[in-house]
Design an enzyme around this catalytic site. Structure first.
Site, short mmCIF file in Angstrom:
data_model
loop_
_atom_site.label_atom_id
_atom_site.label_comp_id
_atom_site.label_asym_id
_atom_site.label_seq_id
_atom_site.Cartn_x
_atom_site.Cartn_y
_atom_site.Cartn_z
CG ASP A 18 36.77 48.10 35.22
OD1 ASP A 18 35.92 48.66 34.52
OD2 ASP A 18 37.47 48.69 36.06
CE1 TYR B 263 34.16 52.83 44.49
CE2 TYR B 263 32.14 54.11 44.32
CZ TYR B 263 32.96 53.11 43.85
OH TYR B 263 32.59 52.37 42.76
CD GLN C 107 31.97 37.95 40.56
OE1 GLN C 107 31.99 37.05 39.74
NE2 GLN C 107 32.07 39.22 40.21
NE ARG D 1 33.81 49.48 45.65
CZ ARG D 1 35.03 49.40 46.14
NH1 ARG D 1 35.33 50.02 47.25
NH2 ARG D 1 35.96 48.71 45.51
N GLY D 2 29.62 51.10 42.95
CA GLY D 2 30.03 50.70 41.61
C GLY D 2 28.91 50.13 40.76
CD GLU D 3 28.02 47.97 35.40
OE1 GLU D 3 28.46 49.09 35.07
OE2 GLU D 3 27.77 47.07 34.57
CG ASP D 4 29.11 42.32 39.95
OD1 ASP D 4 28.25 41.97 39.11
OD2 ASP D 4 29.58 41.53 40.79
CB SER D 5 28.70 45.41 45.04
OG SER D 5 29.01 46.77 44.92
#
Ligand code: TRH
Length: 383
Positions: free
Chosen positions: A27, A206, A260, A276-280
């Site tokens: 986020d 994760y 970042q 993982r996730g969204e940005d990476s």
């Protein structure tokens, strides 16, 4: 308009971004990237309201973990505590991220400003998904149930009828200029045990992922590999599992978190990525490398539907065999059925997967940046 030295200067568009941190770094990561893009590339004057500065401070170099009431400025962005928005006057553009729901008093302030003739463009930026429905929802207005204001929903995505993903100007050129000596210097600076390793696997995942299976797979493959492990419990678990197996061809190199702005270069220095996730996940695509996405687990396996939707889209860049192996390895990784055989095939195919990934990164660039899509929607809302 402002007149200065005989010239007409457009006043800078002011913009508030709201970030509610649910967990992990995504986020804060997405909001920070958006804030940077709107400030640097679109000339907006950005204030980021965040309810967890500690998390943001871990992936930035200039944001303190504890914010004073006046906020702290880093890279031209003013970062403020969420609660300080409750008495603030809204900027020209207000961006709510991931449906985080603004404080009531701030929503009322938007309505008040609008009523008094200060037009406020109110946008909600949603999560990234490759599913088809996103195209239908991108750009839809949503009138407020109580106040005379409307917000517009923006969806990132992978097609022309979505907002695309955030790509900074010149990113792919910088990536293509990244040399073998840049790679060596970076890995050395990060403290990697083998700065000249022939094959680097970046690992950022994760603890729920099948880490023991990955360790087995790496240990079973005779080819040398250096694991560049980002900080976090998952990386520690992988280090422990490899420590138990102790395969001589695997080097485990835990590395520190980088700000970042430097994160892309760490990905560019590697040959395959687990992210993982969204940005990476997006940055791995822009790196043009073969990758396995650890999708954020959701109830009732909703995430597997999302994973398949993405695999369907990107697989068009791969040949039939590579597409099949990539799909099976990605599903194996996300469904706790990663085998040494799958990993070995994935590794065999890295040259072909790299070629397809580079094509995909160019496809993403051809859509235009999400930052520009947000700025365009904001300016439309101000008219
Ligand atoms: O951390 P993530 O898993 O984040 C999220 C959140 O869990 C969120 O609630 C969920 O909705 C979302 O995933 C899907 O993964 P992500 O999105 O990749 O965010 C990591 C950020 O951290 C990204 O901006 C890159 C940054 N980062 C650095 O800047 N430096 C580093 O060294 C590392 C490892 C990461």
């Amino acid at each position: 308009m402002i007149e200065a030295a005989g010239k007409t200067i457009e006043p800078r568009v002011t913009c508030d971004i709201f970030c509610h941190v649910i967990d992990n770094f995504g986020d804060a990561g997405v909001c920070w990237r958006l804030a940077g893009g709107l400030s640097e590339e679109e000339g907006f004057r950005v204030t980021l309201y965040i309810d967890d500065a500690v998390t943001l401070s871990k992936i930035t170099s200039g944001v303190p973990a504890e914010l004073p009431p006046s906020g702290a400025e880093s890279l031209g962005i003013l970062v403020r505590r969420w609660e300080d928005s409750e008495t603030a006057v809204p900027s020209d553009v207000v961006i709510e991220t991931f449906g985080c729901r603004l404080p009531d008093s701030f929503e009322e302030a938007i309505a008040r400003e609008t009523l008094h003739g200060h037009k406020v463009a109110w946008l909600n930026l949603e999560y990234l998904s490759a599913e088809d429905w996103v195209e239908e929802c991108h750009g839809l207005p949503s009138p407020h149930p109580r106040l005379p204001v409307t917000k517009t929903f923006l969806f990132p995505g992978f097609t022309r009828r979505t907002g695309g993903v955030m790509i900074e100007n010149g990113l792919l050129d910088a990536r293509d200029r990244f040399s073998v000596s840049d790679r060596r210097a970076l890995l050395e600076a990060l403290g990697a045990r083998e700065p000249d390793a022939p094959f680097n696997l970046f690992f950022f995942s994760y603890p729920t992922a099948p880490i023991a299976q990955l360790a087995e797979a790496l240990a079973s493959d005779p080819r040398p590999v250096q694991v560049i492990a980002a900080p976090g419990r998952a990386g520690e678990m992988l280090g422990e599992a490899l420590g138990r197996l102790n395969p001589p061809q695997v080097t485990f190199s835990p590395v520190p978190a980088v700000p970042q702005e430097s994160f892309d270069r760490v990905l560019w220095a590697c040959d395959a990525l687990i992210i993982r996730g969204e940005d990476s996940f997006v940055r791995a695509q822009l790196a043009g490398k073969p990758f396995l996405w650890t999708i954020y687990p959701q109830e009732e396996d909703t995430h597997i539907v999302k994973l398949n939707a993405f695999l369907d889209r990107m697989a068009v860049e791969y040949g039939e065999d590579a597409a099949r192996v990539w799909r099976e390895t990605s599903l194996g990784w996300n469904q706790a059925s990663l085998t040494p055989g799958l990993w070995s095939r994935f590794r065999d195919l890295t040259p072909e997967l790299t070629r397809g990934s580079l094509l995909w990164s160019r496809h993403l660039a051809s859509l235009g940046s999400l930052t520009r899509a947000v700025a365009t929607a904001a300016k439309k809302g101000l008219k």
